[in-house]
Scaffold this active site. Sequence first.
Site, PDB file in Angstrom:
ATOM      1  N   ASP A   8      46.256  58.928  41.867  1.00  0.00           N
ATOM      2  CA  ASP A   8      46.754  59.969  42.626  1.00  0.00           C
ATOM      3  C   ASP A   8      48.080  60.232  43.239  1.00  0.00           C
ATOM      4  O   ASP A   8      48.657  60.346  42.161  1.00  0.00           O
ATOM      5  CB  ASP A   8      46.886  58.918  44.538  1.00  0.00           C
ATOM      6  CG  ASP A   8      47.223  57.383  44.367  1.00  0.00           C
ATOM      7  OD1 ASP A   8      48.334  57.604  43.320  1.00  0.00           O
ATOM      8  OD2 ASP A   8      47.267  56.773  45.563  1.00  0.00           O
ATOM      9  N   CYS A  65      47.498  54.503  40.727  1.00  0.00           N
ATOM     10  CA  CYS A  65      47.506  54.418  41.955  1.00  0.00           C
ATOM     11  C   CYS A  65      48.739  53.810  42.388  1.00  0.00           C
ATOM     12  O   CYS A  65      49.403  53.204  41.242  1.00  0.00           O
ATOM     13  CB  CYS A  65      46.954  54.179  42.911  1.00  0.00           C
ATOM     14  SG  CYS A  65      46.581  52.238  43.178  1.00  0.00           S
ATOM     15  N   THR A  67      49.545  51.319  43.963  1.00  0.00           N
ATOM     16  CA  THR A  67      49.334  49.731  43.712  1.00  0.00           C
ATOM     17  C   THR A  67      48.630  48.615  42.493  1.00  0.00           C
ATOM     18  O   THR A  67      49.028  48.119  41.930  1.00  0.00           O
ATOM     19  CB  THR A  67      49.652  48.946  44.422  1.00  0.00           C
ATOM     20  OG1 THR A  67      48.179  49.098  45.443  1.00  0.00           O
ATOM     21  CG2 THR A  67      50.668  49.268  46.007  1.00  0.00           C
ATOM     22  N   GLY A  68      47.473  49.888  42.549  1.00  0.00           N
ATOM     23  CA  GLY A  68      46.909  49.487  41.135  1.00  0.00           C
ATOM     24  C   GLY A  68      44.744  48.942  42.192  1.00  0.00           C
ATOM     25  O   GLY A  68      43.969  48.315  41.616  1.00  0.00           O
ATOM     26  N   ILE A  69      45.701  48.132  43.693  1.00  0.00           N
ATOM     27  CA  ILE A  69      44.892  47.915  44.502  1.00  0.00           C
ATOM     28  C   ILE A  69      43.587  48.839  45.294  1.00  0.00           C
ATOM     29  O   ILE A  69      42.920  48.390  44.853  1.00  0.00           O
ATOM     30  CB  ILE A  69      45.426  46.754  45.471  1.00  0.00           C
ATOM     31  CG1 ILE A  69      46.464  45.848  44.783  1.00  0.00           C
ATOM     32  CG2 ILE A  69      44.657  46.087  46.473  1.00  0.00           C
ATOM     33  CD1 ILE A  69      47.781  45.033  46.261  1.00  0.00           C
ATOM     34  N   GLY A  70      43.771  49.916  45.503  1.00  0.00           N
ATOM     35  CA  GLY A  70      42.851  50.641  45.943  1.00  0.00           C
ATOM     36  C   GLY A  70      42.761  51.554  45.237  1.00  0.00           C
ATOM     37  O   GLY A  70      40.605  51.066  45.086  1.00  0.00           O
TER      38      GLY A  70
END
Length: 154
Positions: A8, A65, A67-70
């Site tokens: 993103d 992204c 945080t890498g979480i999404g």
Amino acid sequence: MKIGVGSDHNAFQMKEEVKLYITSLGHEVVDYGCYSNDEVDYPGVAFQVATDIMANKLDRGILFCGTGIGMSIAANKVPGIRSAQCHDVFSAERAQLSNNAQIMTIGAKVIGVELAKKVAEAYLKVSFQGGNSARKIDQIMDKEKEFLLNGSCC
């Protein structure tokens, strides 16, 4: 290997730098966007990379992204995909060695570019060897198939 990358807007710059590094390691890179710092929603990028992995168009994916979480959550919605968020070399190696993760995600607001390069390299230099881990992956995939066939999870 053929590696799909995507990000993103929060991680555009990191993706660009890691993409060049992956290429320097001898891998082919396919960029799924985004292509600038303009705001973009990450789910579509994650879905496309994950779908192309399942269609055998890519060997692995690395998504970025904030945080890498999404990105990881979105990629994991594609049946058959195992995506792991990694911010250190050990986790990146284990994502592949223990979990046969086809996708790794990194948070650009969590680690810097130089560490991200090393994490990506660690993920790409190892391959799933099966063993005791294969049994566990099979259990996970069997449960996913059960949920898909039954149309419900609870």
